[in-house]
Every structure is written in structure tokens, then in C-alpha cells.
Design an enzyme around this catalytic site. Sequence first.
Site, PDB file in Angstrom:
ATOM      1  N   PHE A   2     -23.262  19.989 101.114  1.00 24.39           N
ATOM      2  CA  PHE A   2     -23.578  20.026 102.549  1.00 24.39           C
ATOM      3  C   PHE A   2     -23.782  18.633 103.139  1.00 24.39           C
ATOM      4  O   PHE A   2     -24.399  18.477 104.188  1.00 24.39           O
ATOM      5  CB  PHE A   2     -24.829  20.883 102.831  1.00 24.39           C
ATOM      6  CG  PHE A   2     -24.775  22.256 102.218  1.00 24.39           C
ATOM      7  CD1 PHE A   2     -24.025  23.263 102.784  1.00 24.39           C
ATOM      8  CD2 PHE A   2     -25.467  22.526 101.039  1.00 24.39           C
ATOM      9  CE1 PHE A   2     -23.966  24.519 102.198  1.00 24.39           C
ATOM     10  CE2 PHE A   2     -25.420  23.778 100.454  1.00 24.39           C
ATOM     11  CZ  PHE A   2     -24.670  24.785 101.034  1.00 24.39           C
ATOM     12  N   THR A   6     -16.419  17.086 102.646  1.00 21.79           N
ATOM     13  CA  THR A   6     -15.148  17.707 103.047  1.00 21.79           C
ATOM     14  C   THR A   6     -14.838  17.378 104.506  1.00 21.79           C
ATOM     15  O   THR A   6     -13.690  17.076 104.853  1.00 21.79           O
ATOM     16  CB  THR A   6     -15.219  19.239 102.833  1.00 21.79           C
ATOM     17  OG1 THR A   6     -15.478  19.467 101.456  1.00 21.79           O
ATOM     18  CG2 THR A   6     -13.918  19.914 103.221  1.00 21.79           C
ATOM     19  N   GLU A  76     -13.266  18.396  96.000  1.00 19.73           N
ATOM     20  CA  GLU A  76     -13.893  18.998  94.813  1.00 19.73           C
ATOM     21  C   GLU A  76     -13.447  18.256  93.542  1.00 19.73           C
ATOM     22  O   GLU A  76     -13.101  18.876  92.531  1.00 19.73           O
ATOM     23  CB  GLU A  76     -13.548  20.494  94.696  1.00 19.73           C
ATOM     24  CG  GLU A  76     -13.810  21.310  95.934  1.00 19.73           C
ATOM     25  CD  GLU A  76     -15.287  21.556  96.204  1.00 19.73           C
ATOM     26  OE1 GLU A  76     -16.125  20.989  95.496  1.00 19.73           O
ATOM     27  OE2 GLU A  76     -15.577  22.303  97.147  1.00 19.73           O
ATOM     28  N   ALA A  77     -13.479  16.941  93.606  1.00 23.14           N
ATOM     29  CA  ALA A  77     -12.966  16.106  92.511  1.00 23.14           C
ATOM     30  C   ALA A  77     -13.644  16.392  91.177  1.00 23.14           C
ATOM     31  O   ALA A  77     -13.045  16.203  90.114  1.00 23.14           O
ATOM     32  CB  ALA A  77     -13.161  14.636  92.872  1.00 23.14           C
ATOM     33  N   CYS A 135     -37.787  20.283 104.459  1.00 25.24           N
ATOM     34  CA  CYS A 135     -38.575  19.360 105.298  1.00 25.24           C
ATOM     35  C   CYS A 135     -37.717  18.530 106.255  1.00 25.24           C
ATOM     36  O   CYS A 135     -38.268  17.814 107.092  1.00 25.24           O
ATOM     37  CB  CYS A 135     -39.402  18.425 104.418  1.00 25.24           C
ATOM     38  SG  CYS A 135     -38.393  17.264 103.490  1.00 25.24           S
ATOM     39  N   TYR A 160     -26.764  27.702  96.850  1.00 24.70           N
ATOM     40  CA  TYR A 160     -27.246  26.313  96.805  1.00 24.70           C
ATOM     41  C   TYR A 160     -27.932  25.921  98.107  1.00 24.70           C
ATOM     42  O   TYR A 160     -27.615  26.445  99.172  1.00 24.70           O
ATOM     43  CB  TYR A 160     -26.064  25.355  96.593  1.00 24.70           C
ATOM     44  CG  TYR A 160     -25.351  25.570  95.277  1.00 24.70           C
ATOM     45  CD1 TYR A 160     -25.868  25.051  94.087  1.00 24.70           C
ATOM     46  CD2 TYR A 160     -24.162  26.290  95.220  1.00 24.70           C
ATOM     47  CE1 TYR A 160     -25.195  25.240  92.878  1.00 24.70           C
ATOM     48  CE2 TYR A 160     -23.492  26.484  94.012  1.00 24.70           C
ATOM     49  CZ  TYR A 160     -24.014  25.953  92.844  1.00 24.70           C
ATOM     50  OH  TYR A 160     -23.368  26.142  91.656  1.00 24.70           O
ATOM     51  N   CYS A 164     -34.522  17.222  99.322  1.00 30.30           N
ATOM     52  CA  CYS A 164     -34.973  15.854  99.066  1.00 30.30           C
ATOM     53  C   CYS A 164     -35.560  15.801  97.639  1.00 30.30           C
ATOM     54  O   CYS A 164     -35.695  16.833  96.976  1.00 30.30           O
ATOM     55  CB  CYS A 164     -36.016  15.432 100.093  1.00 30.30           C
ATOM     56  SG  CYS A 164     -37.544  16.374  99.909  1.00 30.30           S
TER      57      CYS A 164
HETATM   58  N1  LIG Z   1     -27.280  25.196 104.412  1.00 33.90           N
HETATM   59  C1  LIG Z   1     -26.733  24.127 105.004  1.00 33.90           C
HETATM   60  N2  LIG Z   1     -27.341  22.935 104.920  1.00 33.90           N
HETATM   61  C2  LIG Z   1     -26.806  21.850 105.515  1.00 33.90           C
HETATM   62  N3  LIG Z   1     -25.625  21.858 106.201  1.00 33.90           N
HETATM   63  C3  LIG Z   1     -24.984  23.011 106.318  1.00 33.90           C
HETATM   64  C4  LIG Z   1     -25.501  24.198 105.720  1.00 33.90           C
HETATM   65  N4  LIG Z   1     -24.618  25.187 106.007  1.00 33.90           N
HETATM   66  C5  LIG Z   1     -23.620  24.652 106.730  1.00 33.90           C
HETATM   67  N5  LIG Z   1     -23.834  23.335 106.944  1.00 33.90           N
HETATM   68  C6  LIG Z   1     -22.885  22.483 107.681  1.00 33.90           C
HETATM   69  O1  LIG Z   1     -22.055  21.899 106.694  1.00 33.90           O
HETATM   70  C7  LIG Z   1     -21.660  20.598 107.123  1.00 33.90           C
HETATM   71  C8  LIG Z   1     -21.148  19.816 105.933  1.00 33.90           C
HETATM   72  O2  LIG Z   1     -20.065  20.552 105.382  1.00 33.90           O
HETATM   73  P1  LIG Z   1     -19.061  19.926 104.325  1.00 33.90           P
HETATM   74  O3  LIG Z   1     -18.298  18.788 104.959  1.00 33.90           O
HETATM   75  O4  LIG Z   1     -18.251  21.068 103.796  1.00 33.90           O
HETATM   76  O5  LIG Z   1     -20.044  19.329 103.209  1.00 33.90           O
HETATM   77  P2  LIG Z   1     -19.805  19.052 101.658  1.00 33.90           P
HETATM   78  O6  LIG Z   1     -18.311  19.005 101.412  1.00 33.90           O
HETATM   79  O7  LIG Z   1     -20.477  17.727 101.378  1.00 33.90           O
HETATM   80  O8  LIG Z   1     -20.480  20.177 100.933  1.00 33.90           O
HETATM   81  C9  LIG Z   1     -22.895  20.072 107.771  1.00 33.90           C
HETATM   82  O9  LIG Z   1     -22.572  19.049 108.685  1.00 33.90           O
HETATM   83  C10 LIG Z   1     -23.452  21.320 108.475  1.00 33.90           C
HETATM   84  O10 LIG Z   1     -22.871  21.414 109.768  1.00 33.90           O
HETATM   85  C1  LIG Z   2     -24.318  21.584  92.526  1.00 34.61           C
HETATM   86  C2  LIG Z   2     -23.221  22.372  91.892  1.00 34.61           C
HETATM   87  C3  LIG Z   2     -22.153  22.817  92.651  1.00 34.61           C
HETATM   88  N1  LIG Z   2     -21.168  23.542  92.083  1.00 34.61           N
HETATM   89  C4  LIG Z   2     -20.057  24.032  92.900  1.00 34.61           C
HETATM   90  C5  LIG Z   2     -20.463  24.800  94.125  1.00 34.61           C
HETATM   91  C6  LIG Z   2     -19.317  24.565  95.084  1.00 34.61           C
HETATM   92  O1  LIG Z   2     -18.317  25.538  94.800  1.00 34.61           O
HETATM   93  C7  LIG Z   2     -18.839  23.167  94.691  1.00 34.61           C
HETATM   94  C8  LIG Z   2     -19.366  22.077  95.591  1.00 34.61           C
HETATM   95  O2  LIG Z   2     -18.808  22.196  96.875  1.00 34.61           O
HETATM   96  P1  LIG Z   2     -19.173  21.212  98.091  1.00 34.61           P
HETATM   97  O3  LIG Z   2     -17.854  20.936  98.762  1.00 34.61           O
HETATM   98  O4  LIG Z   2     -19.796  19.963  97.551  1.00 34.61           O
HETATM   99  O5  LIG Z   2     -20.087  21.966  98.983  1.00 34.61           O
HETATM  100  O6  LIG Z   2     -19.308  22.924  93.370  1.00 34.61           O
HETATM  101  C9  LIG Z   2     -21.183  23.815  90.716  1.00 34.61           C
HETATM  102  O7  LIG Z   2     -20.249  24.435  90.188  1.00 34.61           O
HETATM  103  N2  LIG Z   2     -22.237  23.359  89.963  1.00 34.61           N
HETATM  104  C10 LIG Z   2     -23.253  22.649  90.496  1.00 34.61           C
HETATM  105  O8  LIG Z   2     -24.198  22.264  89.739  1.00 34.61           O
END
Ligand SMILES: Nc1ncnc2c1ncn2[C@@H]1O[C@H](COP(=O)(O)OP(=O)(O)O)[C@@H](O)[C@H]1O
Ligand SMILES: Cc1cn([C@H]2C[C@H](O)[C@@H](COP(=O)(O)O)O2)c(=O)[nH]c1=O
Length: 204
Positions: A2, A6, A76-77, A135, A160, A164
Site C-alpha cells: 500500500f 504499483t 511484484e518483483a 495511527c 494485510y 509503523c
Molecule cells: N488499506 C490500505 N492502506 C493504505 N492504502 C490503501 C489501502 N487500501 C487501498 N489503498 C490505496 O492504495 C494506494 C497504493 O496502491 P498501490 O500503488 O497498489 O500500492 P503497492 O503497490 O505499494 O501495494 C494508496 O495510495 C491508497 O490510495
Molecule cells: C507482505 C507479504 C506480501 N505478500 C504478497 C501479498 C500481495 O499479493 C503481494 C504484495 O503486493 P503489493 O503490490 O505490494 O501490494 O505480495 C506475500 O506473499 N507475503 C508477504 O509476506
Amino acid sequence: MFAGKTTVLLQRIQAEADAGRRVALVKSDKDTRYGLGCIVSHSGKKMHCAAVASLSDFKSNKPELYAQAEIIGIDEAQFFDDLLSFCQSAADWDGKTLIVAGLDGDFLRQRFGSALDLVPLADSVTKLSSRCEICGRAAAFTFRKTDDRRKEVIGGADIYMPVCRKHYVNGQFAMEAARSVVLESHSPQRDPCSSSPERKLAIG
Ligand SMILES: Nc1ncnc2c1ncn2[C@@H]1O[C@H](COP(=O)(O)OP(=O)(O)O)[C@@H](O)[C@H]1O
Ligand SMILES: Cc1cn([C@H]2C[C@H](O)[C@@H](COP(=O)(O)O)O2)c(=O)[nH]c1=O
């Protein structure tokens, strides 16, 4: 999770495409949540992509796409075992620009895949953070809300949450305490008359 990885990846790929460069987007076929033809951010932004089991599969199964792409985005590297070898050869020998998004650590804050190994090879690295769901402070960690201990569990906000440091540590403590209560209650040696020590289960 989050943190916007992406979102930033899709923005950068779109900007390159808008500037007339030939782009390709790749994700792991382990994540089938939104279908295999798209990368979708948590906020709903999406773009077409190739979904592959490995990056060498991308190169061999989509040779035209690989050959014509100047910029390759990888999401998702952490799920690609051949991340390092693919990126090194694509950048060093085939002249590609790679934009790679992925997790460096898992829910236990242990290294996840080989994204960290790319750091010494990269021109630049950006570590993003989210907002702690409890928080609101900067959240560098991901807390898994279920009892599943496998490293790889595909999911989003159902499983998930970003946290912090303080709330990560409190949450892990609560999960461990809950686990030991369950284990104790299933133990045949347990004396049913003895009372268990008080345990804090609240996160926060
Ligand atoms: N539970 C959540 N906590 C924080 N952000 C969230 C949550 N659910 C949706 N979002 C949204 O997801 C965005 C980030 O998405 P994304 O680019 O897919 O992150 P990442 O790829 O790092 O997981 C945030 O800017 C927010 O708008
Ligand atoms: C922390 C954690 C994450 N994953 C998985 C869960 C999601 O499918 C991806 C992460 O996606 P995002 O683009 O960063 O939101 O990874 C997992 O398999 N194991 C973990 O510990």
C-alpha cells in the site's frame, strides 16, 4: 504494501509511453486476483501487462514484445526467482531500461525474493512507505492479519495492513501471545485448574 509502488510504476510507464517510447509491462502469474492481462493498483488504476511464471519465460515466449521494448516495467518483483539475472542481462547487454517495483521484506520483515540484490546494480532506488492503518504515521512494514505462516500468500487489505514500527511490534507480540494461548489450550499436559498468565492481545 500500500506504499504506492504499483501506482508509481504505472505512472512512469504511462509517461514513457506518452513520450513515444516503446514499453512493456510484466507481472508474476502467481497473482490472479484481477485476471492475468492487467496490473491493477490498490486504488484501481490499471494497465495491460504480460503475466509470466518467470522473466526468462517473458523473454522466450514474447520475443517480439521483449525485442521492441525500450522500457520494461516489472511489478511484484519479489515473486521472480530469476529477477537478478534477467535485469542484469536486459540492462547491461540488451540496452533496456528497467523499472522494477516489489517488496524488499515480507510480513516477518525478512528479505523477500531478490529485489534487494538489485540495489548495487540499479541507477537509483526509491523506498516508499505507506500510512500506518492504526495511527497514521509513516508505515514501513506490512502486518499479516491471519495466522498463515507461509512466506507467499497472495492478498490485499483482506489479509494485510500497513503499519509503523510500534504497531508492527505490538501486533506481532499480540499474534505470538494468541498463538501460545491456543497451543496451551490444546496441550494434553495442561493442568485445567491452573490459570494462564495474563496476556495483552490488543494491537495499538
Ligand atoms: N488499506 C490500505 N492502506 C493504505 N492504502 C490503501 C489501502 N487500501 C487501498 N489503498 C490505496 O492504495 C494506494 C497504493 O496502491 P498501490 O500503488 O497498489 O500500492 P503497492 O503497490 O505499494 O501495494 C494508496 O495510495 C491508497 O490510495
Ligand atoms: C507482505 C507479504 C506480501 N505478500 C504478497 C501479498 C500481495 O499479493 C503481494 C504484495 O503486493 P503489493 O503490490 O505490494 O501490494 O505480495 C506475500 O506473499 N507475503 C508477504 O509476506
